[in-house]
Enzyme design. Structure first.
Site, PDB file in Angstrom:
ATOM      1  N   GLU A  94      -5.895 -10.781  -1.676  1.00  0.00           N
ATOM      2  CA  GLU A  94      -6.732 -10.596  -0.477  1.00  0.00           C
ATOM      3  C   GLU A  94      -8.207 -10.475  -0.853  1.00  0.00           C
ATOM      4  OE1 GLU A  94      -5.327  -7.339   1.991  1.00  0.00           O
ATOM      5  OE2 GLU A  94      -3.231  -7.830   1.635  1.00  0.00           O
TER       6      GLU A  94
ATOM      7  N   HIS B 236     -10.108  -6.248  -2.456  1.00  0.00           N
ATOM      8  CA  HIS B 236     -11.159  -5.935  -1.475  1.00  0.00           C
ATOM      9  C   HIS B 236     -12.233  -5.108  -2.193  1.00  0.00           C
ATOM     10  CE1 HIS B 236      -8.949  -7.441   1.957  1.00  0.00           C
ATOM     11  NE2 HIS B 236      -7.886  -6.761   1.574  1.00  0.00           N
TER      12      HIS B 236
ATOM     13  N   ASN C 211       2.027  -4.853  -3.300  1.00  0.00           N
ATOM     14  CA  ASN C 211       0.672  -5.305  -2.991  1.00  0.00           C
ATOM     15  C   ASN C 211      -0.180  -4.093  -2.620  1.00  0.00           C
ATOM     16  OD1 ASN C 211      -1.098  -7.599  -2.456  1.00  0.00           O
ATOM     17  ND2 ASN C 211      -0.949  -7.072  -0.282  1.00  0.00           N
TER      18      ASN C 211
ATOM     19  N   GLU D  53       0.813  -1.225   0.000  1.00  0.00           N
ATOM     20  CA  GLU D  53       0.000   0.000   0.000  1.00  0.00           C
ATOM     21  C   GLU D  53       0.849   1.279   0.000  1.00  0.00           C
ATOM     22  OE1 GLU D  53      -2.676  -0.739   3.299  1.00  0.00           O
ATOM     23  OE2 GLU D  53      -3.460  -2.549   2.370  1.00  0.00           O
TER      24      GLU D  53
ATOM     25  N   ASP E   5     -11.958 -10.341  -1.099  1.00  0.00           N
ATOM     26  CA  ASP E   5     -13.261 -10.483  -0.439  1.00  0.00           C
ATOM     27  C   ASP E   5     -14.199  -9.448  -1.037  1.00  0.00           C
ATOM     28  OD1 ASP E   5     -12.404  -8.171   0.936  1.00  0.00           O
ATOM     29  OD2 ASP E   5     -12.245  -9.183   2.876  1.00  0.00           O
TER      30      ASP E   5
HETATM   31  O1  9MR Z   1      -7.519  -8.513   8.127  1.00  0.00           O
HETATM   32  C1  9MR Z   1      -6.606  -7.717   8.839  1.00  0.00           C
HETATM   33  C2  9MR Z   1      -7.240  -7.284  10.169  1.00  0.00           C
HETATM   34  O2  9MR Z   1      -7.413  -8.409  11.015  1.00  0.00           O
HETATM   35  C3  9MR Z   1      -6.360  -6.243  10.831  1.00  0.00           C
HETATM   36  O3  9MR Z   1      -7.014  -5.765  12.002  1.00  0.00           O
HETATM   37  C4  9MR Z   1      -6.097  -5.118   9.856  1.00  0.00           C
HETATM   38  C5  9MR Z   1      -5.247  -4.035  10.468  1.00  0.00           C
HETATM   39  O4  9MR Z   1      -4.979  -3.010   9.572  1.00  0.00           O
HETATM   40  O5  9MR Z   1      -5.459  -5.622   8.710  1.00  0.00           O
HETATM   41  C6  9MR Z   1      -6.264  -6.505   8.007  1.00  0.00           C
HETATM   42  O6  9MR Z   1      -5.614  -6.943   6.823  1.00  0.00           O
HETATM   43  C7  9MR Z   1      -5.272  -5.949   5.864  1.00  0.00           C
HETATM   44  C8  9MR Z   1      -4.023  -6.441   5.146  1.00  0.00           C
HETATM   45  O7  9MR Z   1      -3.007  -6.721   6.053  1.00  0.00           O
HETATM   46  C9  9MR Z   1      -3.546  -5.431   4.129  1.00  0.00           C
HETATM   47  N1  9MR Z   1      -4.601  -5.086   3.208  1.00  0.00           N
HETATM   48  C10 9MR Z   1      -5.877  -4.692   3.810  1.00  0.00           C
HETATM   49  C11 9MR Z   1      -6.334  -5.767   4.792  1.00  0.00           C
HETATM   50  C12 9MR Z   1      -7.713  -5.415   5.341  1.00  0.00           C
HETATM   51  O8  9MR Z   1      -7.660  -4.252   6.091  1.00  0.00           O
END
Ligand code: 9MR
Length: 306
Positions: free
Chosen positions: A222, A193, A157, A116, A224
């Site tokens: 990722e 996402h 990513n 990101e 969903d």
């Molecule tokens: O799914 C993850 C969640 O459990 C955490 O609290 C969160 C914290 O920022 O991160 C989520 O995963 C993220 C991933 O690491 C990077 N891309 C976005 C995902 C969803 O927020």
């Protein structure tokens, strides 16, 4: 076909554990390899959950996607709150990458090295790393990761990276530049996402194709697809189309190497906790019952001869 894995659920929920083993040939630690998790106190490491997932994957013949080395989020507070100088931060980042990648050398198939790094308008995201080290922190991170494990595939990513837009323009140009400079960036991870209320993107295949044309790997990392609750049959059908269209794009480009869900059951999805009134973002409900999206993906794989 992969999924993000919730380290707690893997230990506590036998149904979940069995489904991870049965349905997937690749896993990504949802949180367990993030910096705040592995080094909550400076110099004190907590590798337990990450080690367990790597062992689980090995026992089940699954590949592991490491996630993630350089990010602006889920950084330990000692790192962000202490006033480190730019030189110290550079040193800490270097050490972090060598320590973590080195620990799992030979056991990680692909790393999300930099996560990101761009804003949606294509400008660089203002982070602790950009501020202290300048834009070259990305190239440095890839070089360090490659030195620490020369066999791991190294990815950028991001989200909103699944269609043609200013952010994917920025990634396209960055990858071109880095490759020209000999920086070992080998893949573009498109998180996936999506949210039904914003509509499904319609330039997914073109976007995958243009990254593919750079001669790099691509992956949906990722996926969903959330929606405003309650679920109905129309939303369910649209969601199924969304999961299917990303998977088809992956199967249609030469270098797309994996398709990973950000959780496969609503029971442990991050979505309801982050978006008020939204949910049902994964292909299985809270009781592990498959939704239309599940069958669409299965049929798509079957049609493709997998
Ligand atoms: O799914 C993850 C969640 O459990 C955490 O609290 C969160 C914290 O920022 O991160 C989520 O995963 C993220 C991933 O690491 C990077 N891309 C976005 C995902 C969803 O927020």
């Amino acid at each position: 076909m992969g999924t993000a894995v919730d380290a707690n659920a893997l230990n506590a929920d036998a149904t979940y554990r069995a489904a991870v083993a049965k349905e997937f040939d690749q896993v990504t630690p949802e949180n367990a390899m993030k910096w705040s998790e592995v080094e909550p106190v400076q110099g004190q490491f907590n590798w337990g959950p990450a080690d367990e997932l790597v062992a689980f994957a090995r026992a089940h013949g699954q590949k592991v996607r490491g996630h993630t080395l350089v990010w602006h989020s889920q950084l330990p507070s000692w790192l962000t709150e202490d006033a480190f100088t730019p030189a110290q931060l550079r040193d800490l980042l270097r050490k972090h990458i060598f320590t973590e990648v080195g620990r799992y050398k030979g056991k990680i198939w692909a790393w999300d090295v930099a996560n990101e790094v761009f804003n949606d308008d294509g400008t660089m995201r203002d982070t602790i790393w950009l501020r202290a080290l300048g834009p070259n922190y990305i190239a440095d991170a890839f070089r360090w990761a490659h030195q620490a494990d020369p066999n791991a595939l190294l990815f950028l990513n991001d989200y909103n990276a699944e269609w043609l837009n200013p952010k994917t323009d920025a990634y396209y140009n960055l990858i071109k530049t880095l490759r020209k400079q000999g920086v070992p960036v080998q893949g573009m991870g498109m998180q996936g996402h999506l949210a039904l209320q914003y509509g499904l993107p319609n330039t997914v295949l073109q976007n995958a194709q243009r990254f593919d044309s750079l001669g790099i790997k691509t992956a949906y990392t990722e996926v969903d697809i959330r929606m405003q609750l309650p679920v109905d049959v129309y939303k369910s059908a649209a969601q199924s189309e969304g999961f299917g269209s990303l998977l088809r794009a992956c199967l249609l480009v030469r270098g797309c190497v994996s398709y990973t869900l950000w959780g496969f059951t609503d029971k442990y999805s991050w979505v309801p906790g982050f978006f008020d009134g939204e949910g049902s973002a994964t292909p299985m409900d809270e009781n592990f019952q498959p939704k239309p999206a599940y069958y669409t993906m299965r049929e798509t794989f079957q049609l493709a001869g997998h």
